[in-house]
Write a protein that holds these residues in place. Structure first.
Motif, PDB file in Angstrom:
ATOM      1  N   GLY A   1      -6.174   2.940   1.582  1.00  0.00           N
ATOM      2  CA  GLY A   1      -5.025   3.356   2.365  1.00  0.00           C
ATOM      3  C   GLY A   1      -4.745   3.375   3.688  1.00  0.00           C
ATOM      4  O   GLY A   1      -5.752   4.189   4.232  1.00  0.00           O
ATOM      5  N   ARG A   2      -3.406   3.536   4.107  1.00  0.00           N
ATOM      6  CA  ARG A   2      -3.517   4.674   5.454  1.00  0.00           C
ATOM      7  C   ARG A   2      -3.152   5.762   5.043  1.00  0.00           C
ATOM      8  O   ARG A   2      -2.651   6.810   4.744  1.00  0.00           O
ATOM      9  N   LYS A   3      -4.251   5.790   5.927  1.00  0.00           N
ATOM     10  CA  LYS A   3      -4.574   7.843   5.472  1.00  0.00           C
ATOM     11  C   LYS A   3      -4.938   8.255   3.812  1.00  0.00           C
ATOM     12  O   LYS A   3      -5.120   9.858   3.694  1.00  0.00           O
ATOM     13  N   TRP A   4      -5.293   8.123   3.570  1.00  0.00           N
ATOM     14  CA  TRP A   4      -5.916   8.397   1.990  1.00  0.00           C
ATOM     15  C   TRP A   4      -7.118   7.084   1.412  1.00  0.00           C
ATOM     16  O   TRP A   4      -7.110   5.743   1.641  1.00  0.00           O
TER      17      TRP A   4
ATOM     18  N   THR B   1       0.956  -1.318   0.118  1.00  0.00           N
ATOM     19  CA  THR B   1       0.399  -0.138   0.150  1.00  0.00           C
ATOM     20  C   THR B   1       1.005   1.430  -0.180  1.00  0.00           C
ATOM     21  O   THR B   1       1.179   1.350   0.576  1.00  0.00           O
TER      22      THR B   1
ATOM     23  N   GLY C   1      -3.912  -0.860  -1.557  1.00  0.00           N
ATOM     24  CA  GLY C   1      -4.496  -0.943  -0.385  1.00  0.00           C
ATOM     25  C   GLY C   1      -5.665  -2.088  -0.292  1.00  0.00           C
ATOM     26  O   GLY C   1      -5.479  -2.947  -1.262  1.00  0.00           O
TER      27      GLY C   1
ATOM     28  N   THR D   1       2.173   5.500   0.343  1.00  0.00           N
ATOM     29  CA  THR D   1       1.748   5.911   1.554  1.00  0.00           C
ATOM     30  C   THR D   1       1.604   7.486   0.780  1.00  0.00           C
ATOM     31  O   THR D   1       2.947   7.646   0.028  1.00  0.00           O
TER      32      THR D   1
ATOM     33  N   THR E   1      -5.754  12.138  10.439  1.00  0.00           N
ATOM     34  CA  THR E   1      -5.846  10.919  11.387  1.00  0.00           C
ATOM     35  C   THR E   1      -6.740   9.833  10.973  1.00  0.00           C
ATOM     36  O   THR E   1      -7.452   9.658  10.028  1.00  0.00           O
ATOM     37  N   ASP E   2      -5.986   8.805  11.133  1.00  0.00           N
ATOM     38  CA  ASP E   2      -6.415   7.384  11.264  1.00  0.00           C
ATOM     39  C   ASP E   2      -8.275   7.603  11.167  1.00  0.00           C
ATOM     40  O   ASP E   2      -9.408   6.893  10.517  1.00  0.00           O
TER      41      ASP E   2
ATOM     42  N   GLN F   1     -10.448   9.836   8.696  1.00  0.00           N
ATOM     43  CA  GLN F   1     -10.397   8.353   7.841  1.00  0.00           C
ATOM     44  C   GLN F   1     -11.693   7.678   7.654  1.00  0.00           C
ATOM     45  O   GLN F   1     -12.690   7.182   7.532  1.00  0.00           O
TER      46      GLN F   1
ATOM     47  N   THR G   1      -7.212  11.948   1.243  1.00  0.00           N
ATOM     48  CA  THR G   1      -5.799  12.462   2.109  1.00  0.00           C
ATOM     49  C   THR G   1      -6.404  12.797   3.796  1.00  0.00           C
ATOM     50  O   THR G   1      -6.924  13.805   3.529  1.00  0.00           O
TER      51      THR G   1
END
Length: 142
Positions: free
Chosen positions: A98-101, A33, A119, A35, A77-78, A81, A74
């Motif tokens: 994905g992580r923060k997106w 994934t 993702g 970032t 913070t988690d 999201q 984006t």
């Protein structure tokens, strides 16, 4: 004390490898994934982002590339999201997370993005929230 730590690290590595691309899967292997900033993610999928929201908590842009049109967002913070996804999924559609997106678009577009960004693909609700004032069904009762 180093032996248990090495054993734990080895177990994590084996677990990670076991979860990836075991033979017989119909789907193509998903890359790690991605970032980074909205601009970085957009560059990865070859689109020039048309910024719609540029705030501390969320940055959101419309994108278009050879795979189609999509929204790329984006988050700072988690939690931000998770809250955004929770509300957005009521509107249906396909979400690449994905992580923060998040990338949102048609199924074929999001699936194509996944081959570059990695993702996990998630699907929104099949139907709008019944009775909600934000429905865009074209007919209003009241």
């Amino acid at each position: 004390m180093t032996r248990p730590m090495l054993a734990a690290a080895g177990a994590v590595a084996v677990f990670a490898l076991a979860g990836c691309g075991s033979g017989g899967d119909d789907k193509a292997a998903v890359p790690e994934t991605a970032t980074g900033s909205l601009e970085h993610l957009a560059a990865e999928v070859k689109c020039k982002p048309n910024m719609q929201t540029d705030a501390d908590e969320i940055r959101q842009a419309l994108c278009k590339n050879t795979d189609g049109r999509f929204v790329l967002a984006t988050f700072a913070t988690d939690r931000g999201q998770a809250e955004w996804l929770s509300g957005a999924k009521d509107y249906g559609g396909y979400y690449l997370v994905g992580r923060k997106w998040v990338a949102v678009g048609q199924e074929k577009t999001v699936a194509a993005l996944q081959t570059t960004l990695g993702g996990s693909m998630e699907e929104g609700s099949e139907h709008m929230n019944p009775g909600g004032s934000h429905n865009s069904s074209g007919s209003h009762h009241g």
